[in-house]
Design an enzyme around this catalytic site. Structure first.
Site, PDB file in Angstrom:
ATOM      1  N   LYS A  95       0.823  -1.224   0.000  1.00  0.00           N
ATOM      2  CA  LYS A  95       0.000   0.000   0.000  1.00  0.00           C
ATOM      3  C   LYS A  95       0.854   1.269   0.000  1.00  0.00           C
ATOM      4  CE  LYS A  95      -2.414  -0.724   3.759  1.00  0.00           C
ATOM      5  NZ  LYS A  95      -1.884  -2.035   4.204  1.00  0.00           N
ATOM      6  N   ARG A 143      -9.903   1.650   8.879  1.00  0.00           N
ATOM      7  CA  ARG A 143      -9.591   0.239   9.100  1.00  0.00           C
ATOM      8  C   ARG A 143     -10.643  -0.429   9.975  1.00  0.00           C
ATOM      9  NH1 ARG A 143      -3.411   1.112   8.753  1.00  0.00           N
ATOM     10  NH2 ARG A 143      -2.538  -0.964   8.687  1.00  0.00           N
ATOM     11  N   ARG A 154      11.106  -6.711   4.912  1.00  0.00           N
ATOM     12  CA  ARG A 154      11.141  -5.303   5.321  1.00  0.00           C
ATOM     13  C   ARG A 154      11.730  -5.175   6.729  1.00  0.00           C
ATOM     14  NH1 ARG A 154       5.601  -2.025   5.206  1.00  0.00           N
ATOM     15  NH2 ARG A 154       5.229  -3.019   7.207  1.00  0.00           N
ATOM     16  N   ARG A 204      11.563  -2.281  11.439  1.00  0.00           N
ATOM     17  CA  ARG A 204      10.335  -1.802  12.091  1.00  0.00           C
ATOM     18  C   ARG A 204       9.968  -2.715  13.250  1.00  0.00           C
ATOM     19  NH1 ARG A 204       5.446   0.078   8.202  1.00  0.00           N
ATOM     20  NH2 ARG A 204       4.281  -1.015   9.804  1.00  0.00           N
ATOM     21  N   ARG A 243      -1.010  -8.796  13.293  1.00  0.00           N
ATOM     22  CA  ARG A 243      -1.524  -7.717  12.433  1.00  0.00           C
ATOM     23  C   ARG A 243      -2.413  -8.285  11.332  1.00  0.00           C
ATOM     24  NH1 ARG A 243       3.674  -5.162  10.526  1.00  0.00           N
ATOM     25  NH2 ARG A 243       2.366  -3.795   9.268  1.00  0.00           N
TER      26      ARG A 243
HETATM   27  P1  AMP Z   1       0.602   0.760   8.625  1.00  0.00           P
HETATM   28  O1  AMP Z   1       1.888   1.460   8.359  1.00  0.00           O
HETATM   29  O2  AMP Z   1      -0.535   1.318   7.825  1.00  0.00           O
HETATM   30  O3  AMP Z   1       0.722  -0.727   8.510  1.00  0.00           O
HETATM   31  O4  AMP Z   1       0.221   1.057  10.154  1.00  0.00           O
HETATM   32  C1  AMP Z   1       1.093   0.672  11.194  1.00  0.00           C
HETATM   33  C2  AMP Z   1       0.352   0.592  12.495  1.00  0.00           C
HETATM   34  O5  AMP Z   1      -0.222   1.845  12.839  1.00  0.00           O
HETATM   35  C3  AMP Z   1      -0.827  -0.400  12.514  1.00  0.00           C
HETATM   36  O6  AMP Z   1      -0.418  -1.733  12.739  1.00  0.00           O
HETATM   37  C4  AMP Z   1      -1.647   0.160  13.663  1.00  0.00           C
HETATM   38  O7  AMP Z   1      -1.059  -0.147  14.903  1.00  0.00           O
HETATM   39  C5  AMP Z   1      -1.491   1.669  13.453  1.00  0.00           C
HETATM   40  N1  AMP Z   1      -2.538   2.187  12.530  1.00  0.00           N
HETATM   41  C6  AMP Z   1      -2.346   2.718  11.307  1.00  0.00           C
HETATM   42  N2  AMP Z   1      -3.511   3.098  10.759  1.00  0.00           N
HETATM   43  C7  AMP Z   1      -4.469   2.786  11.642  1.00  0.00           C
HETATM   44  C8  AMP Z   1      -5.882   2.900  11.658  1.00  0.00           C
HETATM   45  N3  AMP Z   1      -6.553   3.409  10.613  1.00  0.00           N
HETATM   46  N4  AMP Z   1      -6.555   2.478  12.778  1.00  0.00           N
HETATM   47  C9  AMP Z   1      -5.900   1.974  13.826  1.00  0.00           C
HETATM   48  N5  AMP Z   1      -4.571   1.806  13.871  1.00  0.00           N
HETATM   49  C10 AMP Z   1      -3.857   2.205  12.801  1.00  0.00           C
END
Ligand code: AMP
Length: 201
Positions: free
Chosen positions: A14, A89, A128, A134, A145
């Protein structure tokens, strides 16, 4: 101007596609994950609140997440269009976004769903982890996740599907190929990238 969402499991690509699409449609890419990570890194008040959730691979509470998106969408560069990467989400976040858009008298143009099979996304995330370190890319956290995604986010696909907004694209293959697929699928819906960007892709 274009208002897009990008949905897909962690590791589907994404973030990479969001950057490309942001350029192609000349709209800001807004990633809640990036906003959270920036705040954690800089030890802000928000960062301190969300760090434990992110490290555990859990979702940040809707109230916090909705607030940052509401603020971000009010900024000048997002008024005419945006690409949301990783938001909404949860069903609660969908409601909040509906409310925000309705208040502005605007609506989404499409929801791009990037599909990728589980083994592939786990392999990508582990790669990654080795490259970027990370904290939420360890094998256990990755599994968590993915299960949170299946439980809370996958149902949103049907919800947006019932509104006729979902464009499904195979996330497997080279980055350029996937970008090409997304641009073609959006063009088929009458959503065309700006001419300048289209000529360079
Ligand atoms: P991402 O980089 O989009 O995978 O987001 C990394 C982490 O940030 C996720 O695993 C969640 O802990 C948090 N996060 C990101 N976007 C959201 C969202 N829309 N709602 C809740 N937690 C989020």
């Amino acid at each position: 101007m274009t208002r897009l969402l990008l949905i897909g499991p962690p590791g589907a690509g994404k973030g990479t596609q969001a950057e490309r699409l942001s350029e192609a449609f000349a709209v800001p890419a807004i990633s809640t994950g990036d906003i959270f990570r920036f705040n954690v890194k800089n030890n802000t008040e928000l960062g301190v609140k969300v760090k434990a959730f992110i490290d555990a691979g859990a979702y940040v509470p809707d109230s916090l997440t909705n607030e940052i998106v509401s603020d971000r969408l009010k900024q000048a560069d997002a008024v005419a269009g945006f690409l949301l990467d990783g938001y909404p989400r949860t069903a609660d976040q969908v409601q909040e976004l509906d409310r925000l858009l309705e208040a502005d008298g605007t609506a989404l143009d499409a929801v791009v769903l990037i599909v990728a099979d589980t083994e592939e996304v786990v392999a990508r995330l582990l790669k990654r982890a080795a490259e970027q370190g990370r904290a939420d890319d360890t094998a256990d956290v990755i599994r968590h996740r993915l299960s949170v995604y299946e439980e809370q986010t996958a149902p949103l696909i049907d919800l947006y599907g019932s509104r006729g907004l979902v464009v499904t694209v195979d996330g497997l293959g080279a980055v350029d190929e996937v970008t090409g697929r997304i641009l073609a699928a959006l063009a088929a819906r009458g959503l065309n990238a700006t001419e300048e960007a289209a000529s360079t892709t």
